[in-house]
Scaffold this motif. Sequence first.
Motif, PDB file in Angstrom:
ATOM      1  N   LEU A  23       0.832  -1.203   0.000  1.00 44.14           N
ATOM      2  CA  LEU A  23       0.000   0.000   0.000  1.00 44.14           C
ATOM      3  C   LEU A  23       0.869   1.257   0.000  1.00 44.14           C
ATOM      4  CD1 LEU A  23      -2.697   1.536   0.259  1.00 44.14           C
ATOM      5  CD2 LEU A  23      -2.454   1.277   2.743  1.00 44.14           C
ATOM      6  N   THR A  24       1.910   1.255   0.812  1.00 49.07           N
ATOM      7  CA  THR A  24       2.801   2.411   0.886  1.00 49.07           C
ATOM      8  C   THR A  24       3.410   2.709  -0.474  1.00 49.07           C
ATOM      9  OG1 THR A  24       3.298   1.897   3.185  1.00 49.07           O
ATOM     10  CG2 THR A  24       4.822   3.371   2.053  1.00 49.07           C
ATOM     11  N   GLN A  25       3.881   1.683  -1.167  1.00 48.77           N
ATOM     12  CA  GLN A  25       4.478   1.881  -2.491  1.00 48.77           C
ATOM     13  C   GLN A  25       3.442   2.346  -3.513  1.00 48.77           C
ATOM     14  OE1 GLN A  25       7.705   2.115  -2.986  1.00 48.77           O
ATOM     15  NE2 GLN A  25       7.882   1.647  -0.799  1.00 48.77           N
ATOM     16  N   THR A  26       2.237   1.808  -3.439  1.00 52.33           N
ATOM     17  CA  THR A  26       1.155   2.230  -4.338  1.00 52.33           C
ATOM     18  C   THR A  26       0.819   3.702  -4.118  1.00 52.33           C
ATOM     19  OG1 THR A  26       0.215   0.005  -4.397  1.00 52.33           O
ATOM     20  CG2 THR A  26      -1.262   1.828  -4.981  1.00 52.33           C
ATOM     21  N   LEU A  27       0.679   4.105  -2.855  1.00 51.25           N
ATOM     22  CA  LEU A  27       0.364   5.502  -2.544  1.00 51.25           C
ATOM     23  C   LEU A  27       1.513   6.424  -2.935  1.00 51.25           C
ATOM     24  CD1 LEU A  27      -1.419   5.130   0.902  1.00 51.25           C
ATOM     25  CD2 LEU A  27      -2.468   5.734  -1.290  1.00 51.25           C
ATOM     26  N   LYS A  28       2.725   5.996  -2.675  1.00 54.23           N
ATOM     27  CA  LYS A  28       3.895   6.803  -3.032  1.00 54.23           C
ATOM     28  C   LYS A  28       3.929   7.050  -4.534  1.00 54.23           C
ATOM     29  CE  LYS A  28       8.890   6.880  -2.433  1.00 54.23           C
ATOM     30  NZ  LYS A  28      10.067   6.168  -1.959  1.00 54.23           N
ATOM     31  N   SER A  29       3.664   6.021  -5.332  1.00 54.66           N
ATOM     32  CA  SER A  29       3.656   6.155  -6.798  1.00 54.66           C
ATOM     33  C   SER A  29       2.520   7.053  -7.264  1.00 54.66           C
ATOM     34  CB  SER A  29       3.524   4.781  -7.451  1.00 54.66           C
ATOM     35  OG  SER A  29       4.636   3.985  -7.147  1.00 54.66           O
ATOM     36  N   VAL A  38       1.339  13.590  -8.865  1.00 52.96           N
ATOM     37  CA  VAL A  38       0.832  14.954  -8.643  1.00 52.96           C
ATOM     38  C   VAL A  38       1.789  15.756  -7.758  1.00 52.96           C
ATOM     39  CG1 VAL A  38      -1.593  14.407  -9.077  1.00 52.96           C
ATOM     40  CG2 VAL A  38      -0.665  14.146  -6.766  1.00 52.96           C
ATOM     41  N   ASP A  39       3.059  15.336  -7.735  1.00 51.68           N
ATOM     42  CA  ASP A  39       4.131  16.044  -7.020  1.00 51.68           C
ATOM     43  C   ASP A  39       3.899  16.173  -5.518  1.00 51.68           C
ATOM     44  OD1 ASP A  39       5.714  16.437  -9.306  1.00 51.68           O
ATOM     45  OD2 ASP A  39       4.508  18.179  -9.880  1.00 51.68           O
ATOM     46  N   VAL A  40       3.350  15.139  -4.910  1.00 55.49           N
ATOM     47  CA  VAL A  40       3.213  15.090  -3.448  1.00 55.49           C
ATOM     48  C   VAL A  40       4.155  13.999  -2.950  1.00 55.49           C
ATOM     49  CG1 VAL A  40       1.665  14.661  -1.504  1.00 55.49           C
ATOM     50  CG2 VAL A  40       0.813  15.873  -3.527  1.00 55.49           C
ATOM     51  N   ARG A  41       5.087  14.384  -2.078  1.00 55.95           N
ATOM     52  CA  ARG A  41       6.066  13.437  -1.552  1.00 55.95           C
ATOM     53  C   ARG A  41       5.503  12.708  -0.331  1.00 55.95           C
ATOM     54  NH1 ARG A  41       9.819  16.605   0.858  1.00 55.95           N
ATOM     55  NH2 ARG A  41       8.385  18.328   0.664  1.00 55.95           N
ATOM     56  N   VAL A  42       5.832  11.440  -0.202  1.00 50.98           N
ATOM     57  CA  VAL A  42       5.504  10.674   1.000  1.00 50.98           C
ATOM     58  C   VAL A  42       6.777  10.632   1.838  1.00 50.98           C
ATOM     59  CG1 VAL A  42       4.840   8.430   1.943  1.00 50.98           C
ATOM     60  CG2 VAL A  42       3.728   9.300  -0.132  1.00 50.98           C
TER      61      VAL A  42
END
Length: 168
Positions: A133-139, A144-148
Amino acid sequence: MSQLSSSFDSSLLVRDVTGDYRPAKADEVLQAALRVLAGQMYGSEALTSPEVVRDFLRIKLGTLEHEVFALIHLDAQNRVIDYVEMFRGTVSQTSVYPREVVKESLARNSAALILVHNHPSGLAEPSRADEMLTQTLKSALALVDVRVLDHLVVAGTNILSFAERGLL
């Protein structure tokens, strides 16, 4: 103003609607602590103290009996914009929808996010599903140029950081 009995030894008092002081209830103390910690977390200061965030999350999510997935929205200088609980689940899982996370991030004009969820089981170890999930959200957010910046797992008083574990 009423006088307090000399046998009363609590220093945590609240004023009721009549103006009298009484001992604070546990939930009133927790709510006051959350307000203090939130005040330290929000504002003009850049997010420089991970311990303040951890203290806030321990109180906010550490004792819940169900899973919650939340976002800490940050601006370009890593100042906290908001803390938002996005999804609520059961005792062992919650459904997270990347589309909704991206929409929420854009609506708040976030430059970065800290992902947060709790494990009511008391075990802070991330599952393989948490990592995916973390990798999916990060991608999705990178489009849209939002960093995790991190994904924190809260389990009672224990908090695991994906960034510290090298999982981001």
